[in-house]
Design a protein around this motif. Structure first.
Motif, PDB file in Angstrom:
ATOM      1  N   ASP A  37       0.819  -1.217   0.000  1.00  0.00           N
ATOM      2  CA  ASP A  37       0.000   0.000   0.000  1.00  0.00           C
ATOM      3  C   ASP A  37       0.852   1.265   0.000  1.00  0.00           C
ATOM      4  OD1 ASP A  37      -2.327  -1.462  -0.031  1.00  0.00           O
ATOM      5  OD2 ASP A  37      -2.572  -1.450   2.158  1.00  0.00           O
ATOM      6  N   SER A  38       2.073   1.146   0.517  1.00  0.00           N
ATOM      7  CA  SER A  38       2.939   2.332   0.602  1.00  0.00           C
ATOM      8  C   SER A  38       3.677   2.624  -0.708  1.00  0.00           C
ATOM      9  CB  SER A  38       3.964   2.146   1.732  1.00  0.00           C
ATOM     10  OG  SER A  38       4.877   1.096   1.410  1.00  0.00           O
ATOM     11  N   ILE A  39       3.548   1.720  -1.670  1.00  0.00           N
ATOM     12  CA  ILE A  39       4.236   1.911  -2.950  1.00  0.00           C
ATOM     13  C   ILE A  39       3.640   3.109  -3.696  1.00  0.00           C
ATOM     14  CG2 ILE A  39       4.668   0.881  -5.230  1.00  0.00           C
ATOM     15  CD1 ILE A  39       4.724  -1.849  -3.878  1.00  0.00           C
ATOM     16  N   ASN A  40       4.487   3.936  -4.219  1.00  0.00           N
ATOM     17  CA  ASN A  40       4.041   5.081  -5.017  1.00  0.00           C
ATOM     18  C   ASN A  40       3.840   4.615  -6.466  1.00  0.00           C
ATOM     19  OD1 ASN A  40       3.494   7.479  -6.253  1.00  0.00           O
ATOM     20  ND2 ASN A  40       5.380   8.519  -5.625  1.00  0.00           N
ATOM     21  N   LEU A  41       2.579   4.391  -6.821  1.00  0.00           N
ATOM     22  CA  LEU A  41       2.280   3.818  -8.142  1.00  0.00           C
ATOM     23  C   LEU A  41       2.565   4.792  -9.283  1.00  0.00           C
ATOM     24  CD1 LEU A  41      -1.052   1.916  -7.349  1.00  0.00           C
ATOM     25  CD2 LEU A  41       1.251   0.976  -7.527  1.00  0.00           C
ATOM     26  N   GLU A  42       2.787   6.042  -8.956  1.00  0.00           N
ATOM     27  CA  GLU A  42       3.089   7.013 -10.019  1.00  0.00           C
ATOM     28  C   GLU A  42       4.409   6.703 -10.717  1.00  0.00           C
ATOM     29  OE1 GLU A  42       2.987  10.881  -8.335  1.00  0.00           O
ATOM     30  OE2 GLU A  42       0.813  10.837  -7.904  1.00  0.00           O
ATOM     31  N   SER A  68      -0.707  -8.799  -7.145  1.00  0.00           N
ATOM     32  CA  SER A  68       0.046  -9.360  -6.020  1.00  0.00           C
ATOM     33  C   SER A  68      -0.707  -9.145  -4.711  1.00  0.00           C
ATOM     34  CB  SER A  68       1.426  -8.699  -5.935  1.00  0.00           C
ATOM     35  OG  SER A  68       2.173  -8.944  -7.114  1.00  0.00           O
ATOM     36  N   ARG A  69      -1.291  -7.961  -4.580  1.00  0.00           N
ATOM     37  CA  ARG A  69      -2.049  -7.677  -3.359  1.00  0.00           C
ATOM     38  C   ARG A  69      -3.239  -8.627  -3.214  1.00  0.00           C
ATOM     39  NH1 ARG A  69      -5.119  -5.252   0.203  1.00  0.00           N
ATOM     40  NH2 ARG A  69      -4.223  -3.603   1.495  1.00  0.00           N
ATOM     41  N   LYS A  70      -3.962  -8.861  -4.314  1.00  0.00           N
ATOM     42  CA  LYS A  70      -5.125  -9.741  -4.275  1.00  0.00           C
ATOM     43  C   LYS A  70      -4.726 -11.177  -3.928  1.00  0.00           C
ATOM     44  CE  LYS A  70      -8.152  -7.137  -7.386  1.00  0.00           C
ATOM     45  NZ  LYS A  70      -8.872  -7.126  -8.676  1.00  0.00           N
ATOM     46  N   ARG A 125       1.294  -1.623 -16.840  1.00  0.00           N
ATOM     47  CA  ARG A 125       1.513  -3.064 -16.641  1.00  0.00           C
ATOM     48  C   ARG A 125       2.047  -3.333 -15.238  1.00  0.00           C
ATOM     49  NH1 ARG A 125       5.600  -6.626 -16.817  1.00  0.00           N
ATOM     50  NH2 ARG A 125       5.114  -8.768 -17.468  1.00  0.00           N
ATOM     51  N   GLN A 126       2.994  -2.526 -14.777  1.00  0.00           N
ATOM     52  CA  GLN A 126       3.564  -2.706 -13.451  1.00  0.00           C
ATOM     53  C   GLN A 126       2.509  -2.452 -12.358  1.00  0.00           C
ATOM     54  OE1 GLN A 126       6.746   0.116 -14.077  1.00  0.00           O
ATOM     55  NE2 GLN A 126       8.323  -1.512 -14.154  1.00  0.00           N
ATOM     56  N   LYS A 127       1.621  -1.502 -12.605  1.00  0.00           N
ATOM     57  CA  LYS A 127       0.541  -1.240 -11.646  1.00  0.00           C
ATOM     58  C   LYS A 127      -0.372  -2.457 -11.509  1.00  0.00           C
ATOM     59  CE  LYS A 127       0.328   3.782 -12.327  1.00  0.00           C
ATOM     60  NZ  LYS A 127      -0.482   4.905 -12.846  1.00  0.00           N
ATOM     61  N   ARG A 128      -0.677  -3.111 -12.641  1.00  0.00           N
ATOM     62  CA  ARG A 128      -1.517  -4.308 -12.614  1.00  0.00           C
ATOM     63  C   ARG A 128      -0.834  -5.428 -11.835  1.00  0.00           C
ATOM     64  NH1 ARG A 128      -2.653  -2.878 -18.044  1.00  0.00           N
ATOM     65  NH2 ARG A 128      -1.162  -4.452 -18.816  1.00  0.00           N
ATOM     66  N   VAL A 129       0.509  -5.546 -11.987  1.00  0.00           N
ATOM     67  CA  VAL A 129       1.252  -6.574 -11.255  1.00  0.00           C
ATOM     68  C   VAL A 129       1.162  -6.321  -9.751  1.00  0.00           C
ATOM     69  CG1 VAL A 129       3.549  -7.495 -10.779  1.00  0.00           C
ATOM     70  CG2 VAL A 129       2.844  -7.072 -13.137  1.00  0.00           C
TER      71      VAL A 129
END
Length: 471
Positions: free
Chosen positions: A333-338, A351-353, A343-347
Motif C-alpha cells: 500500500d505504501s508503494i508510489n504507483l506514479e 500481487s495484493r489480491k 503493466r507494473q501497476k496491474r502486477v
C-alpha cells in the motif's frame, strides 16, 4: 377463485379467474369500472409499495379480495384482444367490504407453531392414586403466554406467543388448542413493511426446521378503519413457489421448543429482521434434506461464508503469520504507483489480491470456525464418523477444511463432473451444522452445551453420551 375485478390502470371492470399465483383476465362482458369495487388506495401514496393493489369480488366464495399484483395492463388492447395473465404476489380475503383500512396486527397460527410453542404448556396433568386416575385440566393463557419485542425497519414490533382454547361439543374431540403468534405495530398500509414481518418469521421457522415447506396458511390481519375503529380486516395469503405438502408428525417434532432458546430469543429474531441470516440453502422439505447435490453443496458453502463474515467480521487470525502478511500488505500500500507504468501497476494490484486470498480463503475460515466451536462440533464429528466406521485423525479439522475448499473450488470453476471426495457428504453435513452454530453465537448464546443441545434438536441427532465431551 373467479369473479370480476376493477383494472384501474385501463378503467375497465373485467372477469377473472385465479389459481396458484396467476390471475387471468377475460375480455368478454367487460365494462366501465364497477362502483361496488371502488376502494380508497390513496393512503398507499405515502409508501413505496412495490406491488399494485386491485379490488375484486370472488363469486365462488362471495368475498371481496384485494390482490397485490406485480404489473397492471397499461393498454385496453392487452385485455380486449384476448386474455391476459397477471402475477399475484399476495392477497387479502376481506372479512367485510370496507372503504379503507390500516393494519396494526398480524396473527399467525399453523401446525409447526404448535410444536415450537408446545401445546403441552396448556395442559396440567395430575395422577390420582385412589383410584388410579389421570386428571387433566387446561391452564389459563395468561399463565403461559410469552411476550417480547424487536425492531423491523426501525419500527418496534411487540409480539406474543400463546395458546388459544376452544370447545365444540359437536366434534369427536371437543377441546381445541392452537398456538398463536401475534405481532403488533403502529397502524400502517405499508405492505412492504407488513410482508417483511411475514418473511422474517418464515425465514426463522425455515431455520429451526431446516426446510422451506413451512405452511403459514392464512395470516389474520387486524387494524382500524378510516374512523379509527378497531376491526378484523381479513386473511392474508402470501404466494409461495414451492409445494407445501404437510410433513408427518414425527418430522414436525424435529425442532427445538421455544423454552430452550427463550433467553436470547429477541436477539435471535433481530438477526432475521436485519437480514443477517443466510436462508437460500434450506432444502425444500424433510426428505430432500437427507441428500446433498452439487447445488446443495454450493449453497451450503455460500451460507457458511456469509455467516462467517457476520459472526467474525473480516478474517484476522492475529497469528505470527498473519502479522507478517499484514506487514507485506502495508508495504504494498505504501508503494508510489506514479513511478510505475500501467503493466507494473496491474502486477502490484494482482500481487495484493493474491496475498489477501492466501490469508482469507475458504479453508482457513472453516478451520478457524471449527476450532472456535470445537467443544460443540466434536460430538457430531465423532458420532457421524463412527456411524460410517471412519477413524478420526489428529488433523481432522485441517482435513475437513482442505477437502471442502478443494471441492468448492472444483465446482466454482465448472468442474461439475469431477468425482466428489470420499467423505465430502459427511464433511458437508458438518459444515451446515457449523453454520447454525455461528448464527446462535451471533445472537449471544454463549454456552457451548446449550448451542450443542439446540443443534441436536434441530437436526434430530440423538448422540450417545460416550461421544460428548462436555463435563
Amino acid at each position: 377463485m373467479y369473479g370480476y375485478v376493477n383494472i384501474t390502470s385501463v378503467d375497465l371492470c373485467v372477469n377473472f379467474s385465479y389459481k396458484k399465483g396467476v390471475m387471468t383476465l377475460y375480455s368478454y362482458n367487460s365494462s366501465n369500472l364497477n362502483d361496488d369495487l371502488k376502494f380508497d388506495f390513496s393512503t398507499i401514496d405515502n409508501f413505496n409499495i412495490h406491488t399494485k393493489p386491485i379490488l375484486a369480488y370472488d363469486l365462488e366464495n362471495l368475498k371481496y379480495v384485494i390482490f397485490f399484483v406485480q404489473d397492471l395492463p397499461q393498454d385496453k388492447n392487452e385485455i380486449l384482444w384476448g386474455s391476459g395473465n397477471i402475477i399475484v404476489q399476495y392477497y387479502i380475503v376481506l372479512k367485510n367490504k370496507i372503504d379503507t383500512f390500516k393494519v396494526s396486527k398480524l396473527s399467525f397460527s399453523f401446525l409447526e407453531l404448535d410444536y415450537f410453542f408446545s401445546l403441552n404448556k396448556a395442559i396440567k396433568r395430575d395422577l390420582l392414586h385412589d383410584p388410579i386416575t389421570l386428571r387433566m385440566e387446561t391452564v389459563r393463557n395468561d399463565e403461559i403466554k410469552e411476550t417480547f419485542n424487536f425492531y423491523n425497519n426501525e419500527e418496534r414490533i411487540d409480539c406474543e406467543f400463546g395458546i388459544s382454547q376452544g370447545i365444540s361439543f359437536r366434534k369427536a374431540i371437543p377441546l381445541k388448542l392452537k398456538s398463536y403468534l401475534n405481532c403488533c405495530f403502529n397502524p400502517t398500509f405499508d405492505f412492504d413493511f407488513i410482508i417483511s414481518i411475514y418473511w422474517l418469521w418464515y425465514c426463522f421457522f425455515m431455520f429451526i426446521y431446516f426446510r422451506q415447506n413451512i405452511n403459514f396458511g392464512a395470516v389474520k390481519l387486524e387494524g382500524e378503519d378510516k374512523n379509527g375503529k378497531k376491526i378484523y380486516i381479513g386473511d392474508l395469503y402470501v404466494i409461495r413457489n414451492i409445494e407445501l405438502h404437510q410433513e408427518n408428525d414425527d418430522d414436525l417434532y424435529d425442532t427445538i421448543e421455544f423454552f430452550y432458546i427463550k433467553e436470547h430469543f429477541p436477539q435471535l429474531i433481530q438477526l432475521f429482521a436485519g437480514k443477517n441470516v443466510y436462508v437460500e440453502h434450506f432444502p425444500i422439505n424433510k426428505r430432500s434434506s437427507k441428500t446433498i447435490t452439487i447445488s446443495d453443496f454450493v449453497l451450503f458453502a455460500a451460507a457458511f461464508e456469509w455467516t462467517f463474515e457476520k459472526t467474525y467480521g473480516k478474517f484476522n487470525l492475529n497469528s505470527k503469520t498473519d502479522i507478517v502478511i499484514n506487514d507485506i500488505l502495508a508495504a504494498i500500500d505504501s508503494i508510489n504507483l506514479e513511478n510505475y507504468n500501467s503493466r507494473q501497476k496491474r502486477v502490484v494490484e494482482h500481487s495484493r489480491k493474491l496475498i489477501e486470498i492466501s490469508n482469507n480463503n475458504f479453508e482457513s475460515k472453516i478451520n478457524y470456525a471449527l476450532k472456535d466451536n470445537q467443544n460443540i462440533i466434536m460430538p457430531f464429528i465423532k458420532y457421524i464418523y463412527n456411524l460410517n466406521r471412519i477413524e478420526i485423525s489428529e488433523k481432522i479439522f485441517s482435513e475437513i477444511s482442505k477437502n471442502l475448499q478443494d471441492q468448492r473450488n472444483a465446482f466454482a470453476h465448472g468442474q461439475i463432473d469431477r468425482k466428489m471426495k470420499e467423505n465430502i457428504v459427511l464433511e458437508t453435513t458438518i459444515l451446515k451444522i457449523l453454520t447454525h452454530c455461528m448464527v446462535f453465537k451471533q445472537a449471544n448464546y454463549t454456552e457451548d452445551i446449550d448451542i450443542y443441545t439446540y443443534i441436536s434438536k434441530i437436526f434430530n441427532y440423538h448422540i450417545p453420551q460416550e461421544f460428548e465431551n462436555f463435563k
